[in-house]
Design a protein around this motif. Structure first.
Motif, PDB file in Angstrom:
ATOM      1  N   ARG A   1      14.914  63.529 -24.093  1.00 40.67           N
ATOM      2  CA  ARG A   1      15.210  63.401 -22.669  1.00 40.67           C
ATOM      3  C   ARG A   1      15.245  64.772 -21.998  1.00 40.67           C
ATOM      4  O   ARG A   1      14.786  64.934 -20.870  1.00 40.67           O
TER       5      ARG A   1
ATOM      6  N   GLU B   1       5.269  54.514 -10.249  1.00 37.35           N
ATOM      7  CA  GLU B   1       6.097  55.712 -10.224  1.00 37.35           C
ATOM      8  C   GLU B   1       5.350  56.894 -10.840  1.00 37.35           C
ATOM      9  O   GLU B   1       4.504  56.735 -11.726  1.00 37.35           O
TER      10      GLU B   1
ATOM     11  N   ILE C   1      10.742  51.226 -15.727  1.00 35.60           N
ATOM     12  CA  ILE C   1       9.964  52.063 -14.819  1.00 35.60           C
ATOM     13  C   ILE C   1       8.858  51.215 -14.201  1.00 35.60           C
ATOM     14  O   ILE C   1       8.304  50.326 -14.865  1.00 35.60           O
TER      15      ILE C   1
ATOM     16  N   GLN D   1       6.125  59.141 -12.929  1.00 37.06           N
ATOM     17  CA  GLN D   1       6.293  59.406 -14.357  1.00 37.06           C
ATOM     18  C   GLN D   1       5.793  58.263 -15.234  1.00 37.06           C
ATOM     19  O   GLN D   1       5.835  58.358 -16.464  1.00 37.06           O
ATOM     20  N   SER D   2       5.330  57.195 -14.622  1.00 36.29           N
ATOM     21  CA  SER D   2       4.864  56.037 -15.378  1.00 36.29           C
ATOM     22  C   SER D   2       3.628  56.387 -16.195  1.00 36.29           C
ATOM     23  O   SER D   2       2.717  57.066 -15.720  1.00 36.29           O
TER      24      SER D   2
ATOM     25  N   PRO E   1      14.304  60.084  -7.200  1.00 35.05           N
ATOM     26  CA  PRO E   1      14.040  61.056  -8.259  1.00 35.05           C
ATOM     27  C   PRO E   1      12.545  61.162  -8.560  1.00 35.05           C
ATOM     28  O   PRO E   1      11.867  60.162  -8.788  1.00 35.05           O
ATOM     29  N   GLY E   2      12.040  62.401  -8.563  1.00 34.63           N
ATOM     30  CA  GLY E   2      10.637  62.618  -8.891  1.00 34.63           C
ATOM     31  C   GLY E   2       9.683  62.421  -7.739  1.00 34.63           C
ATOM     32  O   GLY E   2       8.477  62.641  -7.895  1.00 34.63           O
TER      33      GLY E   2
ATOM     34  N   ASN F   1      17.810  62.100 -14.492  1.00 31.40           N
ATOM     35  CA  ASN F   1      16.912  61.077 -13.960  1.00 31.40           C
ATOM     36  C   ASN F   1      15.999  60.462 -15.022  1.00 31.40           C
ATOM     37  O   ASN F   1      15.254  59.527 -14.724  1.00 31.40           O
ATOM     38  N   VAL F   2      16.041  60.988 -16.227  1.00 31.88           N
ATOM     39  CA  VAL F   2      15.172  60.474 -17.288  1.00 31.88           C
ATOM     40  C   VAL F   2      15.735  59.144 -17.795  1.00 31.88           C
ATOM     41  O   VAL F   2      16.925  59.059 -18.122  1.00 31.88           O
TER      42      VAL F   2
ATOM     43  N   ASP G   1       9.567  66.390 -15.836  1.00 36.18           N
ATOM     44  CA  ASP G   1       8.784  65.326 -15.201  1.00 36.18           C
ATOM     45  C   ASP G   1       9.623  64.515 -14.221  1.00 36.18           C
ATOM     46  O   ASP G   1       9.098  63.990 -13.235  1.00 36.18           O
ATOM     47  N   PHE G   2      10.909  64.411 -14.500  1.00 37.16           N
ATOM     48  CA  PHE G   2      11.790  63.573 -13.686  1.00 37.16           C
ATOM     49  C   PHE G   2      12.680  64.389 -12.752  1.00 37.16           C
ATOM     50  O   PHE G   2      13.599  63.857 -12.144  1.00 37.16           O
TER      51      PHE G   2
ATOM     52  N   TYR H   1       8.268  54.458 -20.640  1.00 40.37           N
ATOM     53  CA  TYR H   1       9.696  54.509 -20.311  1.00 40.37           C
ATOM     54  C   TYR H   1      10.173  53.122 -19.860  1.00 40.37           C
ATOM     55  O   TYR H   1       9.397  52.297 -19.378  1.00 40.37           O
TER      56      TYR H   1
END
Length: 649
Positions: free
Chosen positions: A187, A99, A95, A101-102, A449-450, A199-200, A193-194, A92
């Motif tokens: 998305r 994080e 990012i 979601q990384s 977020p997340g 937040n994506v 996930d986000f 992403y």
């Protein structure tokens, strides 16, 4: 080298139909082990030659089973990654690597931190480069792949838009590593996930289609019914920029590895008789005859010899006819699945000619429903649950996970305020009450977020889901003492990504089974759950059932699988169909409505924008309408079940 390719099964490619070699496994776990074995053989082969092995890696839930097996092989079989260089498909943008979601963090958690790969050899696109330098960075990423000697084997998943990497519809065959804007569907799929689609990130860095096709081997993985439609397009459709995965048709050493659910829309599974002779067992006969009736929009008993012959089912008619007997055979099977007594009848209600079922001598029964989340019981089989209670059975519901991550922050604030008001009114520990309110308010206001919720917030959200579950089952007539909140440890991470199923999860499940000693068990057999929780919860139940199968009480126990909010069993698969009246469907809807935190807008809705009650009713209506069109009785709704026959995931 022979060891560099998966062994091909006899049905690996269907000439003229499947344009990419495919291999279908019963379960995703079997497929993951096979792919990991292929990768391990490649790594060892290269090491034996004193050469580097260059792997292209993917992220998401699809490859985690492969990574788990590679980690196991490293720990238990000495598989070394010292000679391995990796390049990930995408990341992403923007990012930070730390994080949640990384993909850098994902790869560390699932593979890199558990094997002996050299840190400098593990490459993931950098989501922190500036917008001005991202184009130069993408060119350098291509150069790094080239300098490493090119990718030996590239792992791929596939998105609902057919994307590989983040190559969205419109990506050309010659595209290279670049910054891309994500499709709305992608998305939305990443929203869980986000913690919300808003937040994506709107963009991502991805290898291009041309970069991927330059790899010497390509292995695309797909699990679950949710991938079936796009897999069929990629494998059997024309090459198109609208489905980036279709470009694999041009690769000399590409293959698609999938489970049976993901293969369901391939011709070999959907209409195998169109490809040649088939083994006409009972299931295949039902599938073919029902397929014919649906295609011609005819009731089963009105199908003619001409219908079979003209639609390519001459072999079925010749081997299993005559036509009237064949039609009646399938009709009677479907008719026999319909029962208003899902746990059997009491003696006074039995009629001459009633079909005998195992366990019919036991009434009432102890029934245990396993619900992966605190609402799957009423969403997926609420009508049957109500029927079982009304018929006098001792019904228990086991909520396998807390479901605490699926609660909006606003609900947590509202409930903490409620507790504060209550405690102040009755003088309950005012200092601690004020601290709790202040913590919740401050934490959630500053929460990014997340970000994982604090222990206090997780607890509040879990309590919200528990109270909703109690309210839902209370209106169905289930006493509170028959609800079991298991809070299985694999789930309690505070994140969408969970821990692997562990021995403690199995022990909790085994202990509950032995405590209740049920005559019937219901478990969620819905493997299309986009977050994987259903799959893990089902594995826990089945493993626990295997562990207790020699207990004396288990001899009288039947295990039934229901489907969730995403999919229904096919009519050829259904073994018990419980018809629902309009009043029972209304009662089911009321029970679903008690889950207020999931009403109007669920935090993790998945790809379907409808509310859960709408999905459930549409699914129940659809099954009933199908039975009606096939010539059976007309009902308002039907819930379908399949009996577990001892196979494991």
């Amino acid at each position: 080298m022979l060891t560099e390719s998966l062994p091909m099964s006899h049905n690996c490619a269907v000439d003229g139909v499947e344009k990419i070699p495919c291999r279908v496994f019963c379960h995703a776990s079997d497929a993951s082990r096979a792919i990991a074995g292929q990768i391990a053989a490649l790594i060892r082969g290269r090491a034996g030659e004193g050469r580097t092995c260059v792997l292209g890696l993917a992220t998401g839930s699809t490859p985690t089973g492969v990574y788990d097996e590679l980690v196991r092989m490293h720990r238990e079989e000495g598989l070394s990654f010292q000679n391995v260089v990796t390049f990930n498909l995408d990341e992403y943008f923007p990012i930070r690597p730390e994080e949640l979601q990384s993909y850098v963090r994902f790869m560390r958690e699932h593979l890199f931190d558990h094997v002996d790969i050299k840190p400098e050899n593990a490459h993931v696109p950098d989501g922190t480069v500036s917008g001005e330098s991202v184009a130069d960075y993408c060119r350098r990423y291509e150069e790094m792949i080239e300098d490493a000697g090119g990718i030996d084997l590239q792992l791929l998943g596939i998105g609902r838009t057919g994307h590989i990497g983040f190559n969205e519809p419109g990506s050309g065959r010659s595209s290279r590593t670049r910054l891309i804007t994500l499709d709305r569907v992608t998305r939305r799929d990443a929203a869980s996930d986000f913690f919300g689609e808003e937040n994506v990130p709107a963009r991502a860095i991805t290898m291009g289609v041309g970069t991927i096709l330059a790899a010497r081997q390509l292995v695309l993985m797909a699990w679950g019914e949710g991938k079936a439609s796009i897999i069929a397009q990629a494998v059997e459709g024309e090459i198109s920029t609208h489905v980036a995965a279709s470009f694999l048709q041009e690769h000399p050493n590409a293959q698609i590895v999938m489970d049976e659910a993901a293969a369901e829309h391939l011709t070999r599974r959907r209409e195998p008789w169109a490809l040649g002779p088939v083994d006409w067992d009972d299931t295949m006969i039902r599938k073919a005859v029902i397929w014919l009736a649906k295609k011609l929009d005819k009731p089963l008993l009105k199908l003619t010899s001409e219908d079979y012959n003209e639609e390519g089912l001459q072999d079925l008619l010749a081997n299993c006819g005559p036509v009237d007997s064949l039609n009646l055979r399938v009709f009677r099977h479907l008719q026999g699945t319909i029962t208003g007594w899902p746990a059997g009848k009491p003696d006074h209600a039995k009629q001459p000619g009633d079909r005998s079922q195992p366990g019919d001598h036991i009434f009432p029964k102890r029934v245990l429903i396993f619900s992966p989340h605190p609402d799957d019981d009423v969403i997926s089989m609420g009508g049957t649950l109500i029927r079982l209670v009304d018929q006098g059975h001792e019904l228990h519901v086991a909520y396998q996970t807390s479901g605490n991550i699926a609660v909006f922050d606003d609900d947590a604030i509202r409930f903490s305020e409620f507790v504060g008001e209550f405690n102040r009114r009755f003088g309950v520990d005012p200092e601690r009450t004020a601290q709790l309110e202040a913590h919740v308010d401050e934490f959630l206001k500053q929460k990014s977020p997340g970000q994982v919720d604090s222990e206090e917030v997780q607890f509040i959200k879990g309590v919200i889901r528990r109270t909703e579950a109690r309210a839902a089952t209370r209106c169905c007539g289930v006493p509170a003492e028959r609800l079991h909140f298991m809070d299985m440890p694999f789930y309690e991470t505070g994140r969408v990504r969970k821990k692997p199923l562990g021995e403690e999860d199995i022990r909790i499940t085994v202990d509950l089974l032995r405590e209740i000693r049920p005559h019937q068990v219901y478990a969620a057999g819905d493997l299309s759950d986009p977050h994987g929780t259903h799959r893990t919860c089902l594995a826990a139940v089945l493993r626990a059932c295997k562990e207790v199968e020699n207990d004396d009480w288990f001899e009288d126990c039947q295990v039934w699988l229901y489907r969730g909010a995403w999919q229904e069993w096919g009519p050829h698969q259904i073994e018990v169909a419980v018809p629902l009246s309009p009043q029972e469907l209304l009662r089911k809807r009321v029970a679903i409505f008690k889950h207020e935190s999931q009403k109007d807008r669920a935090l993790f809705p998945g790809p379907d924008p409808r509310e859960f009650w709408q999905r459930a009713e549409d699914r129940n209506h659809g099954t009933a309408q199908l039975y009606d069109k096939l010539g059976l009785a007309e009902y308002e709704g039907i819930e379908g079940f399949v009996r577990w026959k001892g196979e494991m995931l």
